[in-house]
Design a protein around this motif. Structure first.
Motif, PDB file in Angstrom:
ATOM      1  N   GLU A  24       0.879  -1.164   0.000  1.00 45.69           N
ATOM      2  CA  GLU A  24       0.000   0.000   0.000  1.00 45.69           C
ATOM      3  C   GLU A  24       0.921   1.220   0.000  1.00 45.69           C
ATOM      4  OE1 GLU A  24      -3.323  -0.005  -0.430  1.00 45.69           O
ATOM      5  OE2 GLU A  24      -3.184  -2.180  -0.664  1.00 45.69           O
ATOM      6  N   GLN A  25       0.656   2.241   0.797  1.00 40.51           N
ATOM      7  CA  GLN A  25       1.504   3.432   0.833  1.00 40.51           C
ATOM      8  C   GLN A  25       2.957   3.028   1.067  1.00 40.51           C
ATOM      9  OE1 GLN A  25       1.320   5.790   4.405  1.00 40.51           O
ATOM     10  NE2 GLN A  25       1.898   7.650   3.310  1.00 40.51           N
ATOM     11  N   GLY A  26       3.860   3.677   0.341  1.00 37.60           N
ATOM     12  CA  GLY A  26       5.268   3.399   0.557  1.00 37.60           C
ATOM     13  C   GLY A  26       6.124   3.808  -0.617  1.00 37.60           C
ATOM     14  N   ILE A  27       7.164   2.990  -0.875  1.00 33.98           N
ATOM     15  CA  ILE A  27       8.130   3.279  -1.931  1.00 33.98           C
ATOM     16  C   ILE A  27       8.250   2.088  -2.863  1.00 33.98           C
ATOM     17  CG2 ILE A  27      10.575   3.696  -2.446  1.00 33.98           C
ATOM     18  CD1 ILE A  27      10.775   5.224   0.195  1.00 33.98           C
ATOM     19  N   LEU A  28       8.136   2.369  -4.148  1.00 38.48           N
ATOM     20  CA  LEU A  28       8.482   1.417  -5.199  1.00 38.48           C
ATOM     21  C   LEU A  28       9.894   1.790  -5.627  1.00 38.48           C
ATOM     22  CD1 LEU A  28       8.059  -0.687  -7.456  1.00 38.48           C
ATOM     23  CD2 LEU A  28       6.870   1.118  -8.758  1.00 38.48           C
ATOM     24  N   ALA A  29      10.828   0.840  -5.490  1.00 36.87           N
ATOM     25  CA  ALA A  29      12.224   1.116  -5.800  1.00 36.87           C
ATOM     26  C   ALA A  29      12.720   0.176  -6.887  1.00 36.87           C
ATOM     27  CB  ALA A  29      13.091   0.964  -4.556  1.00 36.87           C
ATOM     28  N   TYR A  30      13.120   0.764  -8.019  1.00 39.31           N
ATOM     29  CA  TYR A  30      13.765   0.005  -9.093  1.00 39.31           C
ATOM     30  C   TYR A  30      15.261   0.071  -8.835  1.00 39.31           C
ATOM     31  CZ  TYR A  30       9.318   0.375 -11.588  1.00 39.31           C
ATOM     32  OH  TYR A  30       8.001   0.296 -11.958  1.00 39.31           O
ATOM     33  N   ILE A  31      15.927  -1.079  -8.833  1.00 37.65           N
ATOM     34  CA  ILE A  31      17.336  -1.164  -8.464  1.00 37.65           C
ATOM     35  C   ILE A  31      18.170  -1.616  -9.659  1.00 37.65           C
ATOM     36  CG2 ILE A  31      19.010  -2.207  -6.880  1.00 37.65           C
ATOM     37  CD1 ILE A  31      16.787  -0.614  -5.419  1.00 37.65           C
ATOM     38  N   GLY A  32      19.200  -0.832  -9.998  1.00 37.80           N
ATOM     39  CA  GLY A  32      20.141  -1.185 -11.063  1.00 37.80           C
ATOM     40  C   GLY A  32      21.507  -1.482 -10.476  1.00 37.80           C
ATOM     41  N   LEU A  33      22.066  -2.627 -10.855  1.00 38.55           N
ATOM     42  CA  LEU A  33      23.364  -3.061 -10.331  1.00 38.55           C
ATOM     43  C   LEU A  33      24.422  -2.988 -11.423  1.00 38.55           C
ATOM     44  CD1 LEU A  33      22.059  -6.237  -8.460  1.00 38.55           C
ATOM     45  CD2 LEU A  33      22.406  -3.947  -7.533  1.00 38.55           C
ATOM     46  N   PHE A  79      17.913  -3.962 -14.585  1.00 40.87           N
ATOM     47  CA  PHE A  79      19.230  -3.737 -15.181  1.00 40.87           C
ATOM     48  C   PHE A  79      19.242  -2.567 -16.144  1.00 40.87           C
ATOM     49  CE2 PHE A  79      17.332  -6.232 -18.507  1.00 40.87           C
ATOM     50  CZ  PHE A  79      17.975  -5.831 -19.675  1.00 40.87           C
ATOM     51  N   THR A  80      18.102  -2.201 -16.710  1.00 38.89           N
ATOM     52  CA  THR A  80      18.068  -1.122 -17.691  1.00 38.89           C
ATOM     53  C   THR A  80      18.478   0.231 -17.109  1.00 38.89           C
ATOM     54  OG1 THR A  80      15.705  -0.739 -17.337  1.00 38.89           O
ATOM     55  CG2 THR A  80      16.319  -2.294 -19.094  1.00 38.89           C
ATOM     56  N   LEU A  81      18.411   0.371 -15.786  1.00 39.51           N
ATOM     57  CA  LEU A  81      18.844   1.627 -15.161  1.00 39.51           C
ATOM     58  C   LEU A  81      20.322   1.900 -15.382  1.00 39.51           C
ATOM     59  CD1 LEU A  81      17.084   1.651 -11.684  1.00 39.51           C
ATOM     60  CD2 LEU A  81      16.461   2.900 -13.737  1.00 39.51           C
ATOM     61  N   MET A  82      21.097   0.847 -15.627  1.00 38.83           N
ATOM     62  CA  MET A  82      22.541   0.998 -15.779  1.00 38.83           C
ATOM     63  C   MET A  82      22.949   1.315 -17.219  1.00 38.83           C
ATOM     64  SD  MET A  82      23.191   0.697 -12.683  1.00 38.83           S
ATOM     65  CE  MET A  82      24.951   0.926 -12.791  1.00 38.83           C
ATOM     66  N   ALA A  83      22.019   1.343 -18.129  1.00 39.91           N
ATOM     67  CA  ALA A  83      22.328   1.551 -19.546  1.00 39.91           C
ATOM     68  C   ALA A  83      22.974   2.902 -19.809  1.00 39.91           C
ATOM     69  CB  ALA A  83      21.066   1.424 -20.387  1.00 39.91           C
ATOM     70  N   LYS A  84      23.940   2.899 -20.722  1.00 39.65           N
ATOM     71  CA  LYS A  84      24.482   4.153 -21.255  1.00 39.65           C
ATOM     72  C   LYS A  84      23.543   4.580 -22.375  1.00 39.65           C
ATOM     73  CE  LYS A  84      29.436   3.485 -20.631  1.00 39.65           C
ATOM     74  NZ  LYS A  84      30.718   3.377 -21.368  1.00 39.65           N
ATOM     75  N   THR A  85      23.146   5.829 -22.345  1.00 40.92           N
ATOM     76  CA  THR A  85      22.188   6.321 -23.341  1.00 40.92           C
ATOM     77  C   THR A  85      22.687   7.577 -24.043  1.00 40.92           C
ATOM     78  OG1 THR A  85      21.048   7.606 -21.639  1.00 40.92           O
ATOM     79  CG2 THR A  85      20.218   5.377 -22.071  1.00 40.92           C
ATOM     80  N   GLY A  88      23.942   7.385 -29.823  1.00 42.19           N
ATOM     81  CA  GLY A  88      23.073   6.579 -30.661  1.00 42.19           C
ATOM     82  C   GLY A  88      21.639   6.505 -30.197  1.00 42.19           C
ATOM     83  N   ARG A  89      20.940   5.523 -30.744  1.00 45.73           N
ATOM     84  CA  ARG A  89      19.515   5.366 -30.475  1.00 45.73           C
ATOM     85  C   ARG A  89      19.184   4.008 -29.864  1.00 45.73           C
ATOM     86  NH1 ARG A  89      16.899   9.572 -32.880  1.00 45.73           N
ATOM     87  NH2 ARG A  89      18.056  10.628 -34.499  1.00 45.73           N
ATOM     88  N   ARG A  90      20.209   3.332 -29.382  1.00 44.45           N
ATOM     89  CA  ARG A  90      20.007   2.046 -28.733  1.00 44.45           C
ATOM     90  C   ARG A  90      20.782   2.066 -27.416  1.00 44.45           C
ATOM     91  NH1 ARG A  90      19.202  -3.314 -31.240  1.00 44.45           N
ATOM     92  NH2 ARG A  90      19.164  -2.061 -33.116  1.00 44.45           N
ATOM     93  N   PRO A  91      20.145   1.630 -26.321  1.00 45.52           N
ATOM     94  CA  PRO A  91      20.858   1.636 -25.040  1.00 45.52           C
ATOM     95  C   PRO A  91      22.007   0.625 -25.041  1.00 45.52           C
ATOM     96  CG  PRO A  91      18.676   0.633 -24.815  1.00 45.52           C
ATOM     97  CD  PRO A  91      18.778   1.147 -26.212  1.00 45.52           C
ATOM     98  N   ASP A  92      23.074   0.983 -24.340  1.00 46.25           N
ATOM     99  CA  ASP A  92      24.240   0.103 -24.181  1.00 46.25           C
ATOM    100  C   ASP A  92      24.195  -0.440 -22.751  1.00 46.25           C
ATOM    101  OD1 ASP A  92      26.705  -1.092 -23.852  1.00 46.25           O
ATOM    102  OD2 ASP A  92      27.871   0.734 -24.223  1.00 46.25           O
ATOM    103  N   PHE A  93      23.987  -1.747 -22.623  1.00 44.64           N
ATOM    104  CA  PHE A  93      23.832  -2.357 -21.311  1.00 44.64           C
ATOM    105  C   PHE A  93      25.136  -2.885 -20.727  1.00 44.64           C
ATOM    106  CE2 PHE A  93      19.579  -2.901 -23.280  1.00 44.64           C
ATOM    107  CZ  PHE A  93      18.885  -2.043 -22.433  1.00 44.64           C
ATOM    108  N   ALA A  94      26.258  -2.563 -21.348  1.00 48.72           N
ATOM    109  CA  ALA A  94      27.561  -3.048 -20.874  1.00 48.72           C
ATOM    110  C   ALA A  94      27.836  -2.686 -19.405  1.00 48.72           C
ATOM    111  CB  ALA A  94      28.681  -2.540 -21.776  1.00 48.72           C
TER     112      ALA A  94
END
Length: 146
Positions: A24-33, A79-85, A88-94
């Motif tokens: 319910e009330q709180g925090i939704l946290a997306y985590i990138g490693l 994992f998408t949070l770590m992408a280099k953007t 170009g027009r495609r994320p780099d997930f390295a």
């Protein structure tokens, strides 16, 4: 390590049509490693999320953390949070940590969070998840720790 945190009135994660984590009330946290992240960085991030003051006090000032309002914390690996953007027009997930290592570290992060606070829920690492959230505010922050 990065996190996008959202103050929510409610949030849930489903896999194959079944809700596996819900608050319910709180925090939704997306985590990138990332490659350099460790258990120590994970602890710092969890501590920051749990004490980050994004809930209103009696006069409407953002002065309370999720624990003080008795809210839930829904942790979702992304994992998408770590992408280099920047090129170009495609994320780099390295920069993202390899999946096998990330699964272990994310599990350690969740275990640590559960030792610090009782109202922890999660998604399913590596699954095709559907996330539903009712943002409150909306209030969103990007947190980074090294």
């Amino acid at each position: 390590m990065k996190a996008v945190i959202q103050r929510v009135k409610q949030a849930s994660v489903s896999v194959e049509g079944k809700i596996i984590g819900e608050i319910e009330q709180g925090i939704l946290a997306y985590i990138g490693l990332g490659h350099e992240d460790t258990f120590e960085t994970a602890k710092k991030l969890v501590d920051k999320i749990l004490t980050y003051r994004i809930f209103a006090n009696e006069v409407g000032k953002l002065d309370k953390n999720v624990q003080e309002v008795g809210g839930g914390l829904l942790l979702v690996s992304q994992f998408t949070l770590m992408a280099k953007t920047n090129k170009g027009r495609r994320p780099d997930f390295a920069p993202a940590m390899p999946p096998n290592d990330a699964e272990v570290l994310f599990a350690e992060l969740v275990q640590y969070a559960q030792t610090q606070y009782s109202q922890i829920k999660t998604g399913e690492f590596g699954a095709d998840m559907q996330v539903m959230a009712l943002n409150d505010g909306p209030i969103n922050f990007i947190l980074e720790v090294v």
